[in-house]
Write a protein that holds these residues in place. Structure first.
Motif, mmCIF file in Angstrom:
data_model
loop_
_atom_site.group_PDB
_atom_site.id
_atom_site.type_symbol
_atom_site.label_atom_id
_atom_site.label_comp_id
_atom_site.label_asym_id
_atom_site.label_seq_id
_atom_site.Cartn_x
_atom_site.Cartn_y
_atom_site.Cartn_z
ATOM 1 N N LEU A 130 0.836 -1.202 0.000
ATOM 2 C CA LEU A 130 0.000 0.000 0.000
ATOM 3 C C LEU A 130 0.879 1.265 0.000
ATOM 4 O O LEU A 130 2.084 1.211 0.296
ATOM 5 N N ASN A 131 0.218 2.353 -0.314
ATOM 6 C CA ASN A 131 0.815 3.695 -0.149
ATOM 7 C C ASN A 131 2.176 3.839 -0.839
ATOM 8 O O ASN A 131 3.133 4.389 -0.255
ATOM 9 N N LEU A 132 2.268 3.344 -2.051
ATOM 10 C CA LEU A 132 3.522 3.490 -2.794
ATOM 11 C C LEU A 132 3.690 4.965 -3.193
ATOM 12 O O LEU A 132 2.834 5.550 -3.864
ATOM 13 N N GLN A 133 4.809 5.544 -2.763
ATOM 14 C CA GLN A 133 5.108 6.953 -3.074
ATOM 15 C C GLN A 133 6.576 7.095 -3.449
ATOM 16 O O GLN A 133 7.433 6.377 -2.918
ATOM 17 N N THR A 134 6.825 8.025 -4.358
ATOM 18 C CA THR A 134 8.218 8.314 -4.748
ATOM 19 C C THR A 134 8.416 9.832 -4.745
ATOM 20 O O THR A 134 7.641 10.576 -5.356
ATOM 21 N N THR A 135 9.475 10.251 -4.066
ATOM 22 C CA THR A 135 9.766 11.689 -3.941
ATOM 23 C C THR A 135 11.187 11.962 -4.419
ATOM 24 O O THR A 135 12.119 11.218 -4.088
ATOM 25 N N ALA A 136 11.327 13.023 -5.217
ATOM 26 C CA ALA A 136 12.669 13.454 -5.658
ATOM 27 C C ALA A 136 13.228 14.413 -4.623
ATOM 28 O O ALA A 136 12.528 15.330 -4.159
ATOM 29 N N VAL A 137 14.498 14.190 -4.218
ATOM 30 C CA VAL A 137 15.104 15.057 -3.203
ATOM 31 C C VAL A 137 16.507 15.488 -3.649
ATOM 32 O O VAL A 137 17.160 14.811 -4.456
ATOM 33 N N LYS A 138 16.919 16.613 -3.059
ATOM 34 C CA LYS A 138 18.286 17.113 -3.247
ATOM 35 C C LYS A 138 19.063 16.787 -1.988
ATOM 36 O O LYS A 138 18.672 17.130 -0.881
ATOM 37 N N GLN A 139 20.168 16.063 -2.146
ATOM 38 C CA GLN A 139 20.958 15.622 -1.008
ATOM 39 C C GLN A 139 22.006 16.699 -0.696
ATOM 40 O O GLN A 139 22.876 16.994 -1.523
#
Length: 291
Positions: free
Chosen positions: A170-179
């Motif tokens: 459930l609740n599959l999410q993908t977020t782009a981030v700057k490290q």
């Protein structure tokens, strides 16, 4: 005087001869009548015997049709009756030959009566065996139906258990981030700034499922249909899967939150597709867009 005596003697002779003639004619008539009566009686008896033979042959036909183990014996005796009937039809019909035919018929009839009794006994045995076989077949059919029902129920139950034991993602999410160099991650919606794709999903609680390590294959595809990340392949039967990374999760029948970072560089904007596979089975999917 002598002439009168002569005439009287002649008349007496004529009377005697006439009486003898009448007697002879009467005797001959009686003999003829007796012969005709005897002949008619013989013919009547011959016809009666022929009818009895025909009836006996018909009785054999019916017994042979029962198809018992005596069929060959019955057929052989039937042929004897047929042969006797043919000989009777060819005979002249005198009393002596008719008596012989009657004796032969009586002898064959005694044999027929014995065979008929034996055949009737076999018919009853066959009927009893048929009833027993039918009863046994009915029991077997009932048992087979019960077994088929149980097999069907077991198959259905197995499918239900198998379906119930599958884990739900459930609740599959993908977020782009700057490290940041400090380790801090900042969300971004711009592809040129993203250097990490953070994937998260939840494995729901399932008390029926088997506990232990669960392996998932995560696939991320960019807008140009390229698979990001490791780009490794795995074969499952006749299916080949190219994936971005593998995530192994220790599952103990309770809800598990899973997160995994995928380093990226120089990705271009567009729509990205994220798929999670349990071996070759797709269990969850989503998409996101970066400018």
């Amino acid at each position: 005087m002598e002439n009168q005596k002569s005439n009287s003697s002649l008349k007496a002779i004529i009377v005697v001869l006439s009486l003898l003639l009448i007697g002879s004619l009467a005797y001959m008539y009686k003999m003829s009548t007796d012969n005709q009566t005897s002949e008619n009686k013989i013919m009547s008896e011959k016809d009666k015997l022929n009818e009895e033979l025909q009836a006996a042959i018909a009785k054999y036909d019916a017994a042979i049709a029962d198809n018992t183990s005596l069929s060959s014996e019955l057929t052989a005796e039937r042929e004897k009756l047929i042969q006797l009937q043919k000989e009777l039809e060819k005979s002249k019909g005198d009393a002596a030959s008719l008596a012989k035919f009657k004796n032969d018929y009586l002898r064959l009839k005694r044999e027929m009566d014995n065979l008929m009794r034996e055949n009737e006994g076999l018919k009853k045995q066959n009927a009893a065996l048929t009833t027993q076989r039918d009863s046994t077949q009915t029991v077997l059919n009932d048992a087979r139906r019960v077994n088929d029902t149980l097999v069907s129920q077991n198959d259905q139950l197995a499918k239900t258990v198998e379906k119930a034991s599958k884990l739900t993602v459930l609740n599959l999410q993908t977020t782009a981030v700057k490290q940041r160099s400090s380790g801090k991650q900042i969300d971004t919606d711009k592809a040129r700034k993203a250097d990490v794709l953070k994937v998260s999903f939840t494995i729901a609680e399932n008390q029926v499922a088997k506990s232990g390590d669960k392996t998932y294959y995560i696939q991320i595809i960019d807008s140009k249909n390229n698979v990001l990340g490791e780009k490794r392949t795995e074969t499952f039967g006749d299916k080949v899967l190219t994936y971005s990374f593998v995530k192994t999760v220790k599952y103990e029948n309770k809800t598990v939150q899973v997160t995994q970072d995928l380093p990226v560089e120089n990705i271009e904007g567009g729509t990205f597709f994220v798929n999670i596979f349990d071996k070759a089975e797709l269990v969850s999917k989503t998409s996101f867009t970066l400018k």
